[in-house]
Design a protein around this motif. Structure first.
Motif, mmCIF file in Angstrom:
data_model
loop_
_atom_site.group_PDB
_atom_site.id
_atom_site.type_symbol
_atom_site.label_atom_id
_atom_site.label_comp_id
_atom_site.label_asym_id
_atom_site.label_seq_id
_atom_site.Cartn_x
_atom_site.Cartn_y
_atom_site.Cartn_z
ATOM 1 N N GLU A 1 21.324 5.195 50.289
ATOM 2 C CA GLU A 1 20.442 4.273 49.573
ATOM 3 C C GLU A 1 20.647 2.829 49.996
ATOM 4 O OE1 GLU A 1 21.354 5.050 45.523
ATOM 5 O OE2 GLU A 1 20.055 6.816 45.380
ATOM 6 N N ALA A 2 21.719 2.571 50.759
ATOM 7 C CA ALA A 2 22.019 1.199 51.175
ATOM 8 C C ALA A 2 21.196 0.818 52.396
ATOM 9 C CB ALA A 2 23.511 1.063 51.465
ATOM 10 N N ASN B 1 21.602 0.163 57.126
ATOM 11 C CA ASN B 1 22.927 -0.011 57.699
ATOM 12 C C ASN B 1 24.026 0.761 56.973
ATOM 13 O OD1 ASN B 1 23.108 -1.477 55.369
ATOM 14 N ND2 ASN B 1 23.365 -3.455 56.360
ATOM 15 N N LYS B 2 23.688 1.443 55.891
ATOM 16 C CA LYS B 2 24.622 2.311 55.169
ATOM 17 C C LYS B 2 25.935 1.590 54.844
ATOM 18 C CE LYS B 2 22.785 6.561 57.130
ATOM 19 N NZ LYS B 2 23.061 7.829 57.818
ATOM 20 N N CYS B 3 25.830 0.350 54.393
ATOM 21 C CA CYS B 3 27.004 -0.427 54.005
ATOM 22 C C CYS B 3 26.911 -0.798 52.537
ATOM 23 C CB CYS B 3 27.117 -1.707 54.834
ATOM 24 S SG CYS B 3 27.440 -1.432 56.577
ATOM 25 N N ILE B 4 28.063 -0.852 51.866
ATOM 26 C CA ILE B 4 28.109 -1.286 50.472
ATOM 27 C C ILE B 4 29.197 -2.327 50.320
ATOM 28 C CG2 ILE B 4 27.254 0.917 49.574
ATOM 29 C CD1 ILE B 4 30.127 1.612 48.801
ATOM 30 N N GLN B 5 29.079 -3.135 49.268
ATOM 31 C CA GLN B 5 30.132 -4.092 48.973
ATOM 32 C C GLN B 5 31.398 -3.344 48.575
ATOM 33 O OE1 GLN B 5 28.946 -7.362 46.376
ATOM 34 N NE2 GLN B 5 26.811 -6.800 46.684
ATOM 35 N N SER B 6 32.541 -3.969 48.836
ATOM 36 C CA SER B 6 33.814 -3.298 48.587
ATOM 37 C C SER B 6 34.222 -3.297 47.115
ATOM 38 C CB SER B 6 34.920 -3.978 49.406
ATOM 39 O OG SER B 6 35.032 -5.351 49.043
ATOM 40 N N ASN C 1 27.809 10.002 49.589
ATOM 41 C CA ASN C 1 26.882 9.933 50.718
ATOM 42 C C ASN C 1 25.522 9.405 50.278
ATOM 43 O OD1 ASN C 1 28.430 10.767 52.895
ATOM 44 N ND2 ASN C 1 28.118 12.933 52.451
ATOM 45 N N LYS C 2 25.072 9.819 49.088
ATOM 46 C CA LYS C 2 23.779 9.372 48.587
ATOM 47 C C LYS C 2 23.778 7.867 48.360
ATOM 48 C CE LYS C 2 20.310 10.217 45.010
ATOM 49 N NZ LYS C 2 19.972 10.954 43.757
ATOM 50 N N SER D 1 39.462 21.570 40.595
ATOM 51 C CA SER D 1 39.955 22.760 41.300
ATOM 52 C C SER D 1 38.802 23.548 41.928
ATOM 53 C CB SER D 1 40.718 23.667 40.326
ATOM 54 O OG SER D 1 39.877 24.045 39.233
ATOM 55 N N ASP D 2 37.579 23.261 41.506
ATOM 56 C CA ASP D 2 36.397 23.930 42.040
ATOM 57 C C ASP D 2 35.892 23.155 43.259
ATOM 58 O OD1 ASP D 2 33.901 24.999 42.600
ATOM 59 O OD2 ASP D 2 33.332 25.232 40.494
ATOM 60 N N TRP D 3 35.921 23.773 44.452
ATOM 61 C CA TRP D 3 35.531 23.062 45.667
ATOM 62 C C TRP D 3 34.078 22.621 45.633
ATOM 63 C CZ3 TRP D 3 31.667 24.239 49.106
ATOM 64 C CH2 TRP D 3 31.116 25.526 49.054
ATOM 65 N N LYS D 4 33.233 23.341 44.897
ATOM 66 C CA LYS D 4 31.832 22.955 44.808
ATOM 67 C C LYS D 4 31.668 21.636 44.059
ATOM 68 C CE LYS D 4 29.949 27.651 45.077
ATOM 69 N NZ LYS D 4 29.146 28.695 44.396
ATOM 70 N N VAL D 5 32.501 21.420 43.043
ATOM 71 C CA VAL D 5 32.468 20.157 42.298
ATOM 72 C C VAL D 5 32.945 19.020 43.197
ATOM 73 C CG1 VAL D 5 33.415 18.886 40.331
ATOM 74 C CG2 VAL D 5 32.790 21.306 40.081
ATOM 75 N N ARG D 6 33.985 19.305 43.995
ATOM 76 C CA ARG D 6 34.482 18.288 44.923
ATOM 77 C C ARG D 6 33.410 17.950 45.961
ATOM 78 N NH1 ARG D 6 38.804 21.838 44.952
ATOM 79 N NH2 ARG D 6 38.747 22.229 47.217
ATOM 80 N N MET D 7 32.699 18.980 46.410
ATOM 81 C CA MET D 7 31.628 18.762 47.366
ATOM 82 C C MET D 7 30.511 17.905 46.776
ATOM 83 S SD MET D 7 30.240 19.280 50.343
ATOM 84 C CE MET D 7 30.733 20.773 51.218
#
Length: 248
Positions: free
Chosen positions: A137-138, A141-146, A132-133, A119-125
């Motif tokens: 780190e990928a 190309n900023k891609c990861i396995q599914s 994003n991190k 319920s805390d938007w800061k935690v959701r952020m």
């Protein structure tokens, strides 16, 4: 590829393997089978392109596999061994620190997923930032396995409707602006038309959007694509805000 007689198919297939190993590493491979294939089919090929592709593949394997990979290749011709040594130098073994170009989705743990429901938007952020991190780190190309990302997409989709704009626009606003600046009208106009009829868009935002559209449309020679704007524009003429009406 063992049965295929076309050398180009073989060489390109092996080069695809090179990309696959660079992207995903070797954790899902049967290494002995792959090395045997390269020895029997790739390195023994009469086509230089196939041999070179095979050398590249063994080189990138060397980056992920203990140096004992050389032990599997003692019966290879001396000239090929020399070429392989050169390729190994380009791809030094880095042990556990070697990271595939596409990281495993397994890094997306239940912790950030559960935090998306806070319920805390800061935690959701913080959860959005954590994802994003992982992408940052990928490598480039900023891609990861599914793997393990099934629940992630549902959690991220819910953020688009989050009442807090810090979350609903995070990570997507810059891409939307790129679409609005695209040279192709069919990439720009649909986004604008949808925004004009969005009930959540405030009067000031609608006015600014109409002002922006006026400037963009003034330089057009053909208005075929802009026809999509007629319906939302006519509706806006009855807007409660006089500023929006004037801008329309």
């Amino acid at each position: 590829m063992k049965e295929h007689k076309n050398h180009k198919v073989r060489s390109e297939g092996i080069l695809w393997m090179v990309s696959a190993v660079e992207d995903f590493g070797v954790s899902h491979l049967k290494l002995k089978d792959l090395i045997d294939f390269v020895k029997e089919i790739g390195l023994q090929s009469s086509a230089a392109a196939t041999r070179n592709a095979s050398i590249k593949l063994l080189g990138v394997l060397h980056k992920f596999v203990v140096p004992d990979i050389k032990g599997f290749l003692t019966d290879v011709k001396p000239a090929l061994l020399s070429a392989l040594d050169t390729e190994y130098e380009k791809n030094p073994f880095e042990g556990a620190s070697t990271v595939p170009r596409k990281l495993s989705g397994g890094k997306v743990t239940p912790t950030p997923l559960k935090s998306f429901e806070s319920s805390d938007w800061k935690v959701r952020m913080e959860s959005v930032d954590a994802v994003n991190k992982i992408l940052e780190e990928a490598n480039n190309n900023k891609c990861i396995q599914s793997i393990g990302t099934g629940d992630l997409f549902g959690a991220l989709r819910r953020q688009f409707n989050d009442r807090n704009k810090n979350l609903s626009s995070n990570g997507i606003l810059s891409d939307i602006l790129k679409c609005l600046g695209d040279n192709r009208k069919h990439m720009r106009v649909p986004y604008v038309a949808i925004a004009l009829v969005d009930s959540k868009l405030g009067a000031e935002g609608r006015k600014d959007l109409f002002d922006w559209l006026s400037r963009q449309l003034s330089g057009l020679c053909s208005f075929a694509e802009a026809a999509q704007l007629l319906k939302p524009a006519s509706s806006a003429m009855g807007d409660k805000s006089s500023d929006v009406c004037k801008a329309t």
